[in-house]
Design an enzyme around this catalytic site. Structure first.
Site, PDB file in Angstrom:
ATOM      1  N   SER A  95       1.027  -1.271  -0.104  1.00  0.00           N
ATOM      2  CA  SER A  95       0.034   0.163   0.025  1.00  0.00           C
ATOM      3  C   SER A  95       0.816   1.473  -0.052  1.00  0.00           C
ATOM      4  O   SER A  95       0.291   2.230   0.485  1.00  0.00           O
ATOM      5  CB  SER A  95      -0.810   0.083   1.248  1.00  0.00           C
ATOM      6  OG  SER A  95      -0.174   0.064   2.583  1.00  0.00           O
ATOM      7  N   THR A 125       7.209   4.444   1.114  1.00  0.00           N
ATOM      8  CA  THR A 125       6.760   5.827   0.883  1.00  0.00           C
ATOM      9  C   THR A 125       6.274   7.030   1.886  1.00  0.00           C
ATOM     10  O   THR A 125       6.946   8.005   1.925  1.00  0.00           O
ATOM     11  CB  THR A 125       5.236   5.730   0.043  1.00  0.00           C
ATOM     12  OG1 THR A 125       5.645   4.817  -1.007  1.00  0.00           O
ATOM     13  CG2 THR A 125       4.830   6.966  -0.270  1.00  0.00           C
ATOM     14  N   GLN A 129      11.498  11.341   2.785  1.00  0.00           N
ATOM     15  CA  GLN A 129      11.263  12.727   3.178  1.00  0.00           C
ATOM     16  C   GLN A 129      11.845  13.505   2.004  1.00  0.00           C
ATOM     17  O   GLN A 129      11.005  14.660   1.666  1.00  0.00           O
ATOM     18  CB  GLN A 129      12.459  12.885   3.980  1.00  0.00           C
ATOM     19  CG  GLN A 129      12.225  12.479   5.579  1.00  0.00           C
ATOM     20  CD  GLN A 129      13.592  12.580   6.421  1.00  0.00           C
ATOM     21  OE1 GLN A 129      14.587  13.351   6.104  1.00  0.00           O
ATOM     22  NE2 GLN A 129      13.516  12.230   7.769  1.00  0.00           N
ATOM     23  N   GLY A 130      12.760  13.337   1.081  1.00  0.00           N
ATOM     24  CA  GLY A 130      13.222  14.317   0.136  1.00  0.00           C
ATOM     25  C   GLY A 130      12.162  14.718  -0.973  1.00  0.00           C
ATOM     26  O   GLY A 130      11.964  15.906  -0.830  1.00  0.00           O
ATOM     27  N   HIS A 316      21.985   4.755   2.977  1.00  0.00           N
ATOM     28  CA  HIS A 316      21.798   6.234   3.072  1.00  0.00           C
ATOM     29  C   HIS A 316      22.900   6.641   3.851  1.00  0.00           C
ATOM     30  O   HIS A 316      23.208   5.993   4.812  1.00  0.00           O
ATOM     31  CB  HIS A 316      20.283   6.586   3.717  1.00  0.00           C
ATOM     32  CG  HIS A 316      20.169   7.857   3.442  1.00  0.00           C
ATOM     33  ND1 HIS A 316      20.766   8.957   3.913  1.00  0.00           N
ATOM     34  CD2 HIS A 316      19.108   8.439   2.643  1.00  0.00           C
ATOM     35  CE1 HIS A 316      20.331  10.170   3.504  1.00  0.00           C
ATOM     36  NE2 HIS A 316      19.187   9.800   2.546  1.00  0.00           N
ATOM     37  N   ARG A 371      25.182   9.286  -3.371  1.00  0.00           N
ATOM     38  CA  ARG A 371      25.137   8.500  -2.226  1.00  0.00           C
ATOM     39  C   ARG A 371      26.149   7.451  -1.807  1.00  0.00           C
ATOM     40  O   ARG A 371      26.599   7.288  -0.751  1.00  0.00           O
ATOM     41  CB  ARG A 371      23.668   7.752  -1.690  1.00  0.00           C
ATOM     42  CG  ARG A 371      22.817   8.737  -1.790  1.00  0.00           C
ATOM     43  CD  ARG A 371      21.164   8.292  -1.717  1.00  0.00           C
ATOM     44  NE  ARG A 371      20.361   9.078  -1.588  1.00  0.00           N
ATOM     45  CZ  ARG A 371      19.239   8.770  -1.291  1.00  0.00           C
ATOM     46  NH1 ARG A 371      18.505   7.571  -1.084  1.00  0.00           N
ATOM     47  NH2 ARG A 371      18.194   9.715  -1.231  1.00  0.00           N
ATOM     48  N   GLU A 456       9.922  -0.373  -5.022  1.00  0.00           N
ATOM     49  CA  GLU A 456      11.227  -1.019  -4.809  1.00  0.00           C
ATOM     50  C   GLU A 456      11.443  -2.396  -4.981  1.00  0.00           C
ATOM     51  O   GLU A 456      12.341  -2.973  -5.107  1.00  0.00           O
ATOM     52  CB  GLU A 456      11.440  -0.677  -3.292  1.00  0.00           C
ATOM     53  CG  GLU A 456      12.967  -0.826  -2.805  1.00  0.00           C
ATOM     54  CD  GLU A 456      13.179  -0.359  -1.471  1.00  0.00           C
ATOM     55  OE1 GLU A 456      14.251  -0.655  -0.761  1.00  0.00           O
ATOM     56  OE2 GLU A 456      12.361   0.472  -1.032  1.00  0.00           O
ATOM     57  N   ARG A 467      20.946   4.163  -7.070  1.00  0.00           N
ATOM     58  CA  ARG A 467      19.901   5.086  -7.416  1.00  0.00           C
ATOM     59  C   ARG A 467      19.925   6.280  -7.155  1.00  0.00           C
ATOM     60  O   ARG A 467      20.793   6.808  -6.260  1.00  0.00           O
ATOM     61  CB  ARG A 467      18.719   4.569  -6.398  1.00  0.00           C
ATOM     62  CG  ARG A 467      17.616   5.416  -6.388  1.00  0.00           C
ATOM     63  CD  ARG A 467      16.242   5.027  -5.472  1.00  0.00           C
ATOM     64  NE  ARG A 467      16.844   5.045  -3.987  1.00  0.00           N
ATOM     65  CZ  ARG A 467      16.441   6.197  -3.570  1.00  0.00           C
ATOM     66  NH1 ARG A 467      15.685   7.191  -4.204  1.00  0.00           N
ATOM     67  NH2 ARG A 467      16.539   6.244  -2.296  1.00  0.00           N
TER      68      ARG A 467
END
Length: 647
Positions: A95, A125, A129-130, A316, A371, A456, A467
């Site tokens: 979802s 999802t 944040q970005g 990250h 990253r 994903e 990515r």
């Protein structure tokens, strides 16, 4: 194993194919694949997949269900409920943005079940944040976005996929706005576009530092108001229901466990979309929510789907390091708190604990490097200096700007006595995103008929070996939309057979074991989970070596064998299901896929960095591909529940 190359530019051939029988039991071939004659272009999604099918069908295992295959009897398009079996036109597993966006479109053509493991909003999802990257500024271009994506992806991206996503992205953003998603605007009234690491232009659409949450809110609101969409919360997907039609594998539905009532619920559907997210919890520290245990990748793998590029795990670089906070949190977090890339995009500077800026030593782009570069640089600093975290400082910017751009981060840090307008933020790398997954064509199709993937869980070829920031929500939106038409076509040409649910043995809830044994099983499984995560972080982390990967492979195999032996000694049967046990089998499956893929890549590219092969090798610029093979051997985690041997 070697496969001869047929003449012509679009035939598959294999290089450095490695037989790794332990990968996940079922998939023992880890291969590198390319087109002869077009090494610069990578792989075209749809044509690539059709060639894979030709190769695959030559050695495809026949399922025991083959004898039961029959024409499907027509059922009306409405949602049918027959006790523990539910019939739909479409079933969506997950979802997040991909699942909900797809559900809203296909609901115009039939009944839709959205099956979600926890609350509907508990997805990756919601933690994004970005923002979403898209070409919305006149000074920007699709070619520029493509170039940034391909460079970040270490030239392993599928160029056709990149073009499709970068071209269609702006329309997908406009659709979200039309649906009521509210993004930040500048003083001129236009969308405020941020810039993040790896991007050459300002192209990140955002809602402060809570973009994912805003998109999820808008989509959920629309889903709730759609009479054709039925939401099934707290339904954990156990295994896909598949049969063989000649050489084709066909997907008919999914078995789920209602984790609140402990009942098994079977969904039969004409089309399945897998949008279940990633597998961050194969590592001890991850920004992913607790639900991200690789369920979709593992289920698809067991169902004979092709898997690709699993060695490319994105860490990250900047998750909040709790031990560096003035006030230590009272309990360990379930998932690491993300400090968005946008902090560095806005001018944040990284320092070690001696307040020495270190990024310029590693890359001329400094804090704006992609990253993988930033994560490796931080990892190197931590190992060299024997420190637990580094510092990210944005306090040189105005207080007003910091609080307006990063209100969520500021509030979270303030809970623990840290004022980001005056003090640097302690940060550490954390597992964040799987660039690999279920191999998908340009319309989200897989090699399993009736099974589509988006988000994903999919490997579309967009991300390549790494990515680019804010391309993940974009990919989910684009592929969710692209999967709609083929799904509708497939649904229109399919019918439901009400006897279909009898083709597979039903999973069993282990009530017969009693509460004492179940408590022991849960406790033992939780310890095994921590041990697996520890092995992955120690031996399959940001910097790798062949010796360490082989150690991981051996230790994971031993740990899994020990865990399964323990389960069956307690009276557990192969057809039994429980949330923690089924998550554990999925974590084992995904961990082995990552290790096998990493061992097969004899170069360092993007997110996969190994000290034994520290350089890029042009001849190895090929995706890693794991083909399915016979499920008859292997561990509990590698076989579908209805394909189990009785111990």
């Amino acid at each position: 194993m070697t496969t001869a190359v047929a003449a012509g530019s679009s035939k598959l051939h294999f290089r450095e194919t490695v037989c790794r029988g332990q990968s996940c039991g079922q998939a023992s071939w880890v291969s590198s694949v390319t087109f002869k004659g077009c090494p610069q272009k990578g792989l075209s999604g749809s044509s690539w997949l059709s060639k894979v099918l030709q190769i695959q069908r030559r050695n495809f295992p026949q399922s025991s269900i083959n004898d039961n295959w029959k024409p499907l009897r027509a059922v009306s398009a409405s949602y049918l409920n027959d006790g523990s079996v539910k019939y739909f036109d479409f079933a969506v597993i997950g979802s997040g943005v991909a699942g909900l966006r797809y559900a809203l479109e296909v609901a115009k053509h039939g009944s839709v079940a959205v099956i979600t493991k926890a609350e509907p909003h508990e997805s990756n999802t919601n933690y994004a944040q970005g923002g979403v990257s898209a070409v919305l500024c006149p000074l920007d271009s699709v070619e520029s976005h493509m170039r940034d994506t391909i460079i970040a992806g270490a030239y392993l991206c599928d160029e056709e996929t990149v073009r499709v996503v970068c071209t269609e992205g702006p329309d997908r953003i406009r659709e979200l706005i039309a649906m009521g998603a509210s993004f930040d605007h500048g003083e001129d009234g236009n969308l405020h576009l941020a810039r993040e690491g790896g991007h050459s232009h300002h192209r990140i659409v955002h809602a402060a530092d809570m973009t994912g949450r805003e998109i999820e809110r808008a989509l959920l609101e629309a889903v709730v108001n759609d009479p054709n969409i039925f939401m099934f919360e707290h339904h954990f997907a156990i295994d896909l229901l598949t049969s063989q039609d000649g050489s084709d594998t066909v997907c008919h539905g999914v078995d789920t466990l209602n984790t609140e009532t402990q009942e098994v619920v079977r969904f039969i559907a004409k089309v399945i979309l897998l949008a279940s997210g990633g597998a961050g919890h194969i590592y001890p520290t991850t920004t992913n929510p607790l639900v991200a245990t690789g369920d979709g990748i593992a289920m698809a793998h067991r169902a004979q789907a092709v898997i690709s590029n699993m060695e490319f795990v994105q860490f990250h670089p900047t998750a909040l390091a709790d031990e560096g906070l003035p006030i230590t949190p009272a309990k360990t977090r379930e998932n690491a708190f993300l400090i968005t890339e946008a902090v560095r995009g806005d001018g944040g500077i990284l320092y070690n604990l001696s307040m020495e800026r270190f990024m310029p030593l590693y890359d001329e782009r400094a804090e704006l490097a992609p990253r993988d570069v930033v994560a490796r640089s931080i990892d190197d600093q931590l190992k060299k200096r024997n420190e637990k975290y580094v510092l990210l400082d944005i306090s040189h910017k105005s207080k007003e700007k910091i609080l307006s751009h990063f209100p969520n981060i500021a509030a979270e840090c303030l809970k623990y006595g840290l004022d980001i307008t005056r003090q640097p933020i302690p940060v550490v790398p954390a597992a964040h995103y799987m660039c690999g997954g279920v191999r998908a064509g340009l319309q989200g199709e897989t090699n399993v008929r009736g099974l589509y993937v988006a988000g994903e869980v999919a490997c579309t070829g967009l991300h390549g070996a790494n990515r680019l920031a804010s391309n993940s929500l974009l990919e989910a939106l684009v592929f969710a939309r692209r999967a709609v038409q083929p799904s509708i076509d497939h649904m229109s040409n399919s019918t439901l057979d009400l006897s279909a649910s009898n083709w597979w043995a039903e999973p069993v809830v282990p009530t017969s074991l009693g509460s004492n044994i179940m408590n022991d099983v849960l406790s033992g499984t939780r310890k095994v989970r921590k041990e697996l995560q520890s092995i992955m972080w120690k031996y399959v982390g940001i910097v790798r070596s062949t010796r360490r990967l082989k150690t991981a492979e051996q230790r994971i195999a031993e740990l899994e064998a020990k865990w399964e032996q323990y389960l069956f000694q307690q009276g557990w049967e192969p057809t039994m299901v429980g949330l923690e046990a089924c998550e554990m089998r999925n974590l084992f499956c995904c961990a082995k896929l990552v290790v096998s893929s990493a061992l097969a890549r004899h170069e360092s590219r993007g997110l996969h960095y190994t000290i034994d092969f520290p350089h890029l090798v042009e001849s190895k610029r090929l995706p890693t591909v794991i083909f399915p093979c016979s499920p008859m051997n292997g561990t509990w985690s590698s076989r579908q529940l209805h394909n189990q041997h009785i111990h």
